[in-house]
Design an enzyme around this catalytic site. Structure first.
Site, PDB file in Angstrom:
ATOM      1  CG  HIS A   1      -3.179  -0.822  -6.659  1.00 39.39           C
ATOM      2  ND1 HIS A   1      -3.612  -0.188  -5.524  1.00 39.39           N
ATOM      3  CD2 HIS A   1      -3.095  -2.135  -6.319  1.00 39.39           C
ATOM      4  CE1 HIS A   1      -3.780  -1.056  -4.542  1.00 39.39           C
ATOM      5  NE2 HIS A   1      -3.471  -2.249  -5.013  1.00 39.39           N
TER       6      HIS A   1
ATOM      7  NE  ARG B   1      -4.261  -1.462   0.111  1.00 40.87           N
ATOM      8  CZ  ARG B   1      -4.396  -2.535  -0.679  1.00 40.87           C
ATOM      9  NH1 ARG B   1      -3.419  -2.871  -1.517  1.00 40.87           N
ATOM     10  NH2 ARG B   1      -5.495  -3.263  -0.641  1.00 40.87           N
TER      11      ARG B   1
ATOM     12  CD  GLU C   1      -2.926   3.180  -5.301  1.00 40.97           C
ATOM     13  OE1 GLU C   1      -3.803   2.337  -5.500  1.00 40.97           O
ATOM     14  OE2 GLU C   1      -1.869   2.967  -4.658  1.00 40.97           O
TER      15      GLU C   1
HETATM   16  C1  DGY Z   1      -5.394  -6.231  -2.835  1.00 46.64           C
HETATM   17  O1  DGY Z   1      -6.081  -7.221  -3.125  1.00 46.64           O
HETATM   18  O2  DGY Z   1      -5.367  -5.764  -1.696  1.00 46.64           O
HETATM   19  C2  DGY Z   1      -4.574  -5.624  -3.918  1.00 46.64           C
HETATM   20  O3  DGY Z   1      -3.997  -4.440  -3.565  1.00 46.64           O
HETATM   21  C3  DGY Z   1      -5.373  -5.502  -5.198  1.00 46.64           C
HETATM   22  O4  DGY Z   1      -5.248  -6.720  -5.746  1.00 46.64           O
END
Ligand code: DGY
Length: 323
Positions: free
Chosen positions: A283, A235, A264
């Site tokens: 992402h 993240r 983001e």
């Molecule tokens: C998640 O699943 O948390 C990812 O960041 C997106 O696939």
């Protein structure tokens, strides 16, 4: 027949499992506007949501009839789990099915940044490729080096397993040691500071919480080797973007490759995007055809279980069943 809110179009093969319910899907190719989200959740018994939706007290307050929230992602930092638990609402998420795909992406990013693939592509497209040059775009090796993995959940373990193929030594840091990964992947537990000092490359796979906010800050970047590449596949807010910019610009570290950013999406005029040693992608960690279908299918299964008052199979707040 239950009323279902789906906040983004999902794969039709998964969506068809909702036949028989009264489904309302936001079909535009952007996050649902907040006001509409709140209005629609007020008319829903279950909500299938995305990581870009904020699931907080306000959302839950509007969703008076909600029986389940099902997120099509493994990370649930956008969901106030405690608030859901207080209201007796199970939250589904999609672990396991995206682990290997996301680990593949971590390695793709690491290789691309350490070996300067985006710069090589720009060089060719810019018409600069005259003749072979022994000093052109030299990068840093992956093979035989030490990989540091920050966060050792399922994705961290999958990243560690792949390191064997590169004959790498693996250090990892996580809240608790993981003997199974140590045995399976030969990974060695290290304190975060030691890991940053010793690793030739660092991959972040940790969960984002208030405790891990800007875990990689200026002091952490200072500890890394000048030849090190930093990959963030978890993240964005795990890394302080200003500190990263300074570290990359002054070549205190070699390169960074970010699948996730803070904020983001990252604005097109963000300083990080001006740096040749910073690779940013939008992402895409789990973005393969097969994995996104598997995520959507799992999200639908979680949703259906919650609507039927069965136990949600992949539940992010299992405490909801043991108040
Ligand atoms: C998640 O699943 O948390 C990812 O960041 C997106 O696939």
């Amino acid at each position: 027949m239950a009323r279902v809110l789906v906040t983004r179009k999902i794969n039709p093969l998964a969506a068809e499992k909702l036949a028989g319910h009264d489904v309302w899907t936001w079909s535009e190719n952007r996050t649902m506007p907040r006001a509409l989200l709140l209005d629609r959740v007020g008319k829903a018994d279950g909500a299938l949501v995305m990581l870009t939706d904020r699931i907080d007290d306000e959302f839950l307050g509007f969703g008076a009839d909600l029986r389940v929230v099902s997120q099509m992602a493994v990370g649930v930092d956008n969901v106030d789990l405690a608030a859901c638990t207080r209201r007796g609402i199970p939250v589904g998420h999609t672990p396991d099915v995206l682990t290997e795909t996301t680990a593949d992406m971590a390695w793709a990013l690491l290789g691309a940044a350490a070996r300067r693939i985006p710069e090589g592509r720009d060089y060719v497209l810019g018409g600069h490729w005259g003749e072979w040059d022994p000093d052109l775009l030299l990068g840093n090796d992956l093979w035989g080096t030490t990989l540091g993995i920050v966060g050792m959940g399922r994705i961290g373990a999958a990243v560690a397993r792949r390191a064997r193929g590169f004959s790498m030594k693996v250090l990892y840091n996580s809240r608790t040691p993981k003997p199974d990964v140590e045995e399976e992947a030969g990974a060695v537990y290290a304190g975060l500071d030691d890991l940053l000092v010793q690793a030739d490359h660092v991959v972040i796979t940790a969960a984002y919480t208030s405790l891990t906010h800007h875990l990689i800050n200026s002091a952490a970047l200072d500890r890394m080797k000048p030849t090190a590449t930093l990959v963030n596949i978890a993240r964005g807010p795990l890394v302080d973007p200003q500190a990263l910019y300074q570290a990359l610009r002054s070549e205190r570290i070699w390169a960074a490759a970010l699948d996730v950013t803070e904020p983001e999406p990252i604005p097109a005029d963000h300083p990080l995007l001006t740096l040749p040693n910073c690779l940013v992608i939008p992402h895409l960690g789990s973005a393969s055809h097969g994995t996104r279908l598997a995520m959507a299918t799992r999200a639908v299964e979680n949703l259906l279980a919650g609507l039927d008052k069965r136990r949600v199979p992949w539940c992010a707040n299992p405490d909801v069943y043991h108040p």
